[in-house]
Design an enzyme around this catalytic site. Sequence first.
Site, mmCIF file in Angstrom:
data_model
loop_
_atom_site.group_PDB
_atom_site.id
_atom_site.type_symbol
_atom_site.label_atom_id
_atom_site.label_comp_id
_atom_site.label_asym_id
_atom_site.label_seq_id
_atom_site.Cartn_x
_atom_site.Cartn_y
_atom_site.Cartn_z
ATOM 1 C CB SER A 1 -0.993 -0.043 1.202
ATOM 2 O OG SER A 1 -2.007 1.063 1.094
ATOM 3 C CD GLU B 1 -1.662 -2.815 -3.664
ATOM 4 O OE1 GLU B 1 -2.704 -2.775 -3.485
ATOM 5 O OE2 GLU B 1 -0.758 -2.043 -3.056
ATOM 6 C CG HIS C 1 -5.038 -3.048 0.112
ATOM 7 N ND1 HIS C 1 -4.416 -2.577 -0.960
ATOM 8 C CD2 HIS C 1 -4.854 -2.109 1.036
ATOM 9 C CE1 HIS C 1 -3.741 -1.654 -0.641
ATOM 10 N NE2 HIS C 1 -3.953 -1.110 0.474
#
Length: 340
Positions: free
Chosen positions: A135, A239, A310
């Site tokens: 992230s 992502e 995630h």
Amino acid sequence: MPSRRSFLQAAALAPFLSFTRIESVVLKPPRLKPGDTVGLVCPAAPAYSRESVQITIESLQALGLKTKLSPHFYDRYGYLAGRDADRAADINAMFADTSVSMIMAMHGGWGCARLLPLLNYDLIRRNPKILIGYSDITALLLGINAKTGLITMHGPEGAATWNAYTVDWFKRVLMAGEAVTFRNPVKKEDTLSQTKDRVTTLKSGKARGRLIGGNLTVLSHLIGSSYLPDWTGKILFVEDVGEDVYRMDRMLTQLRLAGILDQIAGFVFGKCTKCEPGSGGYGSLTLEDVLIEQFGSLAVPAYAGAMIGHLADKFTVPVGVDAEIDADAGTIQLLESAVR
């Protein structure tokens, strides 16, 4: 017009300039061993839950590891885990601490990019060790790799779900030092064909190159800075979470306009969790539509659906390691160990 003298000066400097290119350096951290100490840091959002921190400590202890919290671990400055200088000092201190073998972010949020000008890259280069997270931690993974050549790890954070799947990849990559082949789980459950964790081939073929990537939002906001690598011949993986489809389209378009998608050798899209079309319904473009449009026309192999992002079941993907992707099989094969 450049003078003959300037050409001669450039020619004389060329060997030294090529020798010092960070992109040519691969700095592997030592592998993780039972009994090693994990330094826990909060480089982005604050540690809101002490119970979550305790669960992390117990999970790492179950792996035979010790833990150490950074000095400013529980600091808070609004939505940040303390002031920029203090959060950066914690990371520098963990790299300098000879008792720490791995540095793990407790969780993401926002704020890592603010630290990039404050990190001591010479110190990091002299004390290579595993740095892991995902992230927002993407900014640290990419920035440190670009500035030092250190292989960093896009993988579980402290607050991750430490289930068997995630732990298996974590141990194989970081403790066993395997040159693994990342492959999605195959589980049909009570159906005639697999319905979960499927992969989609966007462009058929195989490609080799160094793995570079992370969270798409964070990566796209680093474009134009010195904290990204030379993209030529790289395998890009991305992502994301909680983004509207049009925003994903916008960020992928930004990569295209910046010339990045024309330089890479291959592309892997992980998961975009909670990225449905939303209130626009399926009258909107879907993420699948966007990916097919963006990558179906490229001349490089590409696939989507890898266990990166995630999600509870996740790979530990090294940033900066040579790998081969097979867009038809939906696999990422490391061509070398990520640790020494």
